[in-house]
Design a protein around this motif. Sequence first.
Motif: not given
Length: 154
Positions: A51-63
């Motif tokens: 969950t934490v990794i997916v949340d991080f990847l979501t934020a990185a993808q937005r950037v």
Amino acid sequence: MDGVTDGTVLALAGVLLGTSGTLIGQYLATRVEIQRDRGQRAALQRAERKTVIVDFLTAAQRVELILDRRELGLLVTEDPADEKLHDLWLAKKTVELTCSHETAQAAHDYTQALHILMRNTVPPEGESTKREYRHTFMEAARKALDSDGLRISR
């Protein structure tokens, strides 16, 4: 020996055998329960990391979306870049709290690279690209989630 003694010895042997069987059974049941508990804890920990990794990847993808749109000369969405960077740094911190040092370091390096690109500062000579940082993070994340160990080709 007389009949009373034989009966007493047999009764004591039966009690001893029954007690031993009960203790061994409880020991084995406890071991199985401990193993099951460890398995459940490992599964919960893996789910939390995922969950934490997916949340991080979501934020990185937005950037990365903002960076890609800038690079292509397209309009940037209405969401402020500062807010996206804030979300990314926050997501990176949750990775640091729940994942291994290797995964946390890869998340930090990737976040730092995206931050530098978002601020339009020139990366130092020889600096890796965001793609390389993303790949390094993905490999560390796969390792943290106990993937098959084969590296993904770029």
